[in-house]
Scaffold this motif. Structure first.
Motif, PDB file in Angstrom:
ATOM      1  N   UNK A 273      13.430  -0.077   3.255  1.00 26.40           N
ATOM      2  CA  UNK A 273      12.024   0.295   3.083  1.00 26.40           C
ATOM      3  C   UNK A 273      11.570  -0.005   1.653  1.00 26.40           C
ATOM      4  N   UNK A 274      10.512  -0.810   1.555  1.00 30.12           N
ATOM      5  CA  UNK A 274       9.943  -1.175   0.252  1.00 30.12           C
ATOM      6  C   UNK A 274       8.679  -0.353   0.056  1.00 30.12           C
ATOM      7  N   UNK A 275       8.709   0.509  -0.954  1.00 28.26           N
ATOM      8  CA  UNK A 275       7.541   1.363  -1.193  1.00 28.26           C
ATOM      9  C   UNK A 275       6.771   0.866  -2.410  1.00 28.26           C
TER      10      UNK A 275
ATOM     11  N   UNK B  76       0.829  -1.205   0.000  1.00 23.09           N
ATOM     12  CA  UNK B  76       0.000   0.000   0.000  1.00 23.09           C
ATOM     13  C   UNK B  76       0.862   1.252   0.000  1.00 23.09           C
ATOM     14  N   UNK B  77       0.378   2.234  -0.759  1.00 19.14           N
ATOM     15  CA  UNK B  77       1.073   3.530  -0.834  1.00 19.14           C
ATOM     16  C   UNK B  77       1.310   4.103   0.573  1.00 19.14           C
ATOM     17  N   UNK B  78       0.267   3.979   1.396  1.00 16.28           N
ATOM     18  CA  UNK B  78       0.321   4.587   2.726  1.00 16.28           C
ATOM     19  C   UNK B  78       1.030   3.699   3.749  1.00 16.28           C
ATOM     20  N   UNK B  79       1.394   2.490   3.316  1.00 15.84           N
ATOM     21  CA  UNK B  79       2.003   1.556   4.272  1.00 15.84           C
ATOM     22  C   UNK B  79       3.214   0.836   3.660  1.00 15.84           C
ATOM     23  N   UNK B  80       4.325   1.572   3.471  1.00 18.56           N
ATOM     24  CA  UNK B  80       5.540   0.927   2.971  1.00 18.56           C
ATOM     25  C   UNK B  80       5.973  -0.167   3.948  1.00 18.56           C
ATOM     26  N   UNK B  81       6.694  -1.140   3.392  1.00 18.26           N
ATOM     27  CA  UNK B  81       7.108  -2.290   4.198  1.00 18.26           C
ATOM     28  C   UNK B  81       8.564  -2.099   4.604  1.00 18.26           C
TER      29      UNK B  81
END
Ligand SMILES: O=c1ccn([C@H]2C[C@H](O)[C@@H](COP(=O)(O)OP(=O)(O)OP(=O)(O)O)O2)c(=O)[nH]1
Ligand SMILES: [Mg+2]
Length: 156
Positions: free
Chosen positions: A115-117, A42-47
Motif C-alpha cells: 500500500x502506497x500512501x 490522494x490522502x483518501x485513496x492510497x494505491x
C-alpha cells in the motif's frame, strides 16, 4: 575573510496541485546521493500495488533539471529488501528539457500487496552529469585487441 561560494547546480521545483502540502523533496542526510521522492497519491485513496503489478506514481512536482545534468530515478533499497518494491525502468531518466511531472514507475516483485500512501518516500532521484556525444556514422570500426569479444569473452 573566507568567502564560500555554493557551486552546486540549482534544481528548481514547481509544485503541482496534487503536491500541495507534501514535504519538499530533499536530501534526507548530509551526504545523501539522492533526493527522496514522495507519492502524491490522494490522502483518501492510497494505491495498492498487487504482486506482479506496476503503477506510475506521481510525485506532485516538476523538476527543472539543470542543463548538462539528468535526474536518475532509482529504487529505495529498504522498500526493495523488505517489500520487493522497485523501479521497473531503473534507473529512470529525467531529461533536462522535461517539463512534466516526475513520476515513478514502481513494480511489486514481492509476494504481498503493497500500500502506497500519500507522502510515502517511494524512490530517490540522483542528479548526475551527462555528456551528449556528437554522433557520426562511419563505414568500418577501428581495430582493437578485444575486437568483437564480449559477454564473458575474457573468462570468469
Ligand atoms: O522514471 C521516470 C522516467 C522518465 N520520466 C519522464 C522524464 C523523462 O524526461 C521523460 C521521458 O523518459 P524516457 O526518455 O526514459 O522515456 P521514453 O519512452 O523515451 O519517452 P519519450 O519519447 O517521451 O522520451 O519521462 C519520469 O518522470 N520518470
Ligand atoms: Mg526518451
Amino acid at each position: 575573510m573566507n568567502i564560500h561560494h555554493d557551486t552546486r547546480p540549482t534544481l528548481n521545483l514547481i509544485r503541482l496541485a496534487n503536491g500541495e502540502g507534501l514535504d519538499l523533496p530533499t536530501y534526507e542526510s548530509k551526504g545523501a546521493a539522492g533526493i527522496d521522492l514522495r507519492a502524491a497519491v490522494e490522502e483518501a485513496a492510497p494505491l495498492t500495488l498487487l504482486p506482479g503489478k506496476r503503477a506510475l506514481v506521481p510525485t506532485g512536482f516538476i523538476f527543472e533539471i539543470p542543463e548538462g545534468f539528468e535526474g536518475q530515478v532509482r529504487p529505495r533499497s529498504g522498500l526493495a529488501f523488505k517489500n520487493g518494491i522497485t523501479c521497473l525502468n531503473s534507473p529512470g531518466t529525467v531529461d533536462s528539457d522535461y517539463r512534466g511531472e516526475v513520476k515513478v514507475l514502481l513494480i511489486n516483485l514481492g509476494e504481498e500487496p503493497f500500500v502506497i500512501s500519500r507522502g510515502m518516500r517511494i524512490a530517490q532521484m540522483v542528479i548526475a552529469p551527462v555528456t551528449q556525444a556528437r554522433v557520426a556514422e562511419i563505414t568500418a570500426a577501428s581495430e582493437t585487441v578485444r575486437g568483437a569479444g564480449g559477454f564473458g569473452s575474457t573468462g570468469v
